[in-house]
Design an enzyme around this catalytic site. Structure first.
Site, PDB file in Angstrom:
ATOM      1  N   ASN A 296      12.765  -3.933  -1.755  1.00 52.45           N
ATOM      2  CA  ASN A 296      13.825  -3.751  -0.762  1.00 52.45           C
ATOM      3  C   ASN A 296      13.186  -3.639   0.613  1.00 52.45           C
ATOM      4  OD1 ASN A 296      16.401  -3.180   0.357  1.00 52.45           O
ATOM      5  ND2 ASN A 296      16.009  -0.986   0.235  1.00 52.45           N
ATOM      6  N   THR A 297      13.872  -4.188   1.609  1.00 51.95           N
ATOM      7  CA  THR A 297      13.402  -4.001   2.972  1.00 51.95           C
ATOM      8  C   THR A 297      14.318  -3.011   3.689  1.00 51.95           C
ATOM      9  OG1 THR A 297      12.901  -5.079   5.062  1.00 51.95           O
ATOM     10  CG2 THR A 297      14.549  -6.165   3.690  1.00 51.95           C
ATOM     11  N   HIS A 298      13.687  -2.043   4.356  1.00 53.44           N
ATOM     12  CA  HIS A 298      14.425  -0.958   5.012  1.00 53.44           C
ATOM     13  C   HIS A 298      14.038  -0.915   6.499  1.00 53.44           C
ATOM     14  CE1 HIS A 298      16.481   2.761   5.644  1.00 53.44           C
ATOM     15  NE2 HIS A 298      15.370   3.349   6.045  1.00 53.44           N
TER      16      HIS A 298
ATOM     17  N   LEU B 174      20.750   0.673  -6.722  1.00 53.09           N
ATOM     18  CA  LEU B 174      20.685   0.082  -8.060  1.00 53.09           C
ATOM     19  C   LEU B 174      20.256   1.156  -9.049  1.00 53.09           C
ATOM     20  CD1 LEU B 174      18.860  -3.139  -6.848  1.00 53.09           C
ATOM     21  CD2 LEU B 174      21.230  -3.023  -7.683  1.00 53.09           C
TER      22      LEU B 174
ATOM     23  N   ASP C 248      15.230   4.690  -0.750  1.00 50.07           N
ATOM     24  CA  ASP C 248      14.130   4.200   0.091  1.00 50.07           C
ATOM     25  C   ASP C 248      12.847   5.001  -0.139  1.00 50.07           C
ATOM     26  OD1 ASP C 248      15.932   2.332   1.207  1.00 50.07           O
ATOM     27  OD2 ASP C 248      16.646   3.816   2.642  1.00 50.07           O
TER      28      ASP C 248
ATOM     29  N   GLY D  95      15.145   6.430  -6.293  1.00 52.59           N
ATOM     30  CA  GLY D  95      15.558   7.202  -5.127  1.00 52.59           C
ATOM     31  C   GLY D  95      16.071   6.340  -3.984  1.00 52.59           C
TER      32      GLY D  95
ATOM     33  N   ASP E 196      12.564   2.329  -6.531  1.00 54.33           N
ATOM     34  CA  ASP E 196      12.574   3.245  -7.668  1.00 54.33           C
ATOM     35  C   ASP E 196      13.964   3.877  -7.720  1.00 54.33           C
ATOM     36  OD1 ASP E 196      12.595   5.085  -5.625  1.00 54.33           O
ATOM     37  OD2 ASP E 196      10.641   5.957  -6.088  1.00 54.33           O
TER      38      ASP E 196
HETATM   39  C1  GAR Z   1      18.158  -5.292   7.666  1.00 57.79           C
HETATM   40  O1  GAR Z   1      17.641  -4.712   8.833  1.00 57.79           O
HETATM   41  C2  GAR Z   1      17.829  -4.427   6.463  1.00 57.79           C
HETATM   42  O2  GAR Z   1      16.591  -3.799   6.539  1.00 57.79           O
HETATM   43  C3  GAR Z   1      18.947  -3.427   6.519  1.00 57.79           C
HETATM   44  O3  GAR Z   1      20.072  -4.177   6.819  1.00 57.79           O
HETATM   45  C4  GAR Z   1      19.688  -5.280   7.645  1.00 57.79           C
HETATM   46  C5  GAR Z   1      20.255  -6.534   7.031  1.00 57.79           C
HETATM   47  O4  GAR Z   1      20.154  -7.612   7.927  1.00 57.79           O
HETATM   48  N1  GAR Z   1      19.055  -2.706   5.283  1.00 57.79           N
HETATM   49  C6  GAR Z   1      19.368  -1.427   5.213  1.00 57.79           C
HETATM   50  O5  GAR Z   1      19.655  -0.744   6.173  1.00 57.79           O
HETATM   51  C7  GAR Z   1      19.371  -0.855   3.809  1.00 57.79           C
HETATM   52  N2  GAR Z   1      19.246   0.564   3.843  1.00 57.79           N
HETATM   53  P1  GAR Z   1      20.441  -9.093   7.430  1.00 57.79           P
HETATM   54  O6  GAR Z   1      21.720  -9.067   6.595  1.00 57.79           O
HETATM   55  O7  GAR Z   1      20.602  -9.872   8.710  1.00 57.79           O
HETATM   56  O8  GAR Z   1      19.246  -9.544   6.612  1.00 57.79           O
END
Ligand code: GAR
Length: 199
Positions: free
Chosen positions: A106-108, A94, A144, A142, A140
């Site tokens: 965001n979750t990584h 984004l 992750d 960048g 932010d």
């Molecule tokens: C999750 O593990 C998330 O952290 C990852 O994609 C998966 C989505 O799973 N995101 C990334 O890798 C972003 N860099 P989901 O669609 O079942 O929630």
């Protein structure tokens, strides 16, 4: 007061489903007002439909430029007036403009700052680390790289494949996401430099 969320997705939507389930309890303190995606025909959108949550799709290919896509996405999100945007498996970066308009987390699937990008579980496995996990952070400009809100750790096993490792991460990731968004909603949070404090 209930915290309103827009959740952005690109795929299976298991993290979204965990949030949908959590939001069913009014005591959780958050409500998903819309789910947005960068592609059609994904299970995440079906999950939102089944839960009766409004959805929208903005595909980069529908726009003349990436900037126009990003602005359209930001405008559509703004129409739902969310308190927080949750990127949960959303596979697009984004812009600074989007992030200036919408506080976004965001979750990584890795322990930031290790293994940023699209292949967190595969990169961790290839490196040979013995533990990895997931990170919830404030987005932010960048990749992750934003301030870390929460992390969860899982072991890497000798016979892991990228798939088995990612599944183990996702189990822990969903709990971290739900617990942390709930805390942010019910107790608030503040940012001090790079340090995020809940409550
Ligand atoms: C999750 O593990 C998330 O952290 C990852 O994609 C998966 C989505 O799973 N995101 C990334 O890798 C972003 N860099 P989901 O669609 O079942 O929630």
């Amino acid at each position: 007061m209930t915290t309103s969320l827009v959740v952005l997705v690109s795929g299976a939507g298991t993290n979204l489903q965990a949030l949908i389930d959590a939001c069913a309890d009014p005591a959780y303190g958050a409500k998903i007002v819309a789910v947005g995606a960068d592609r059609d025909d994904i299970e995440a959108l079906a999950r939102a439909d089944r839960a009766g949550i409004p959805t929208f799709v903005k595909q980069v290919s529908q726009f003349a430029s990436r900037e126009q896509w990003d602005r359209a996405l930001a405008d559509t999100v703004a129409g739902f007036e969310p308190d927080l945007v949750v990127s949960a498996g959303f596979m697009k970066l984004l812009s600074e403009d989007f992030l200036a308009r919408h506080t976004t987390v965001n979750t990584h699937p890795a322990l930031c700052p290790s293994f940023p990008g699209m292949h967190g579980p595969a990169d961790a496995l290839a490196y040979g680390v013995k533990v990895t996990g997931a990170t919830l952070f404030i987005v932010d400009g960048g990749v992750d790289s934003g301030p870390i809100i929460a992390q969860t750790v899982v072991p890497v096993l000798d016979d892991d494949t990228t798939e088995t490792l990612h599944e183990r991460i996702k189990l822990a990731e969903r709990t971290m996401l739900v617990d942390t968004i709930g805390l942010m909603a019910s107790e608030g949070w503040e940012l001090d430099g790079r340090r995020v404090r809940l409550g």
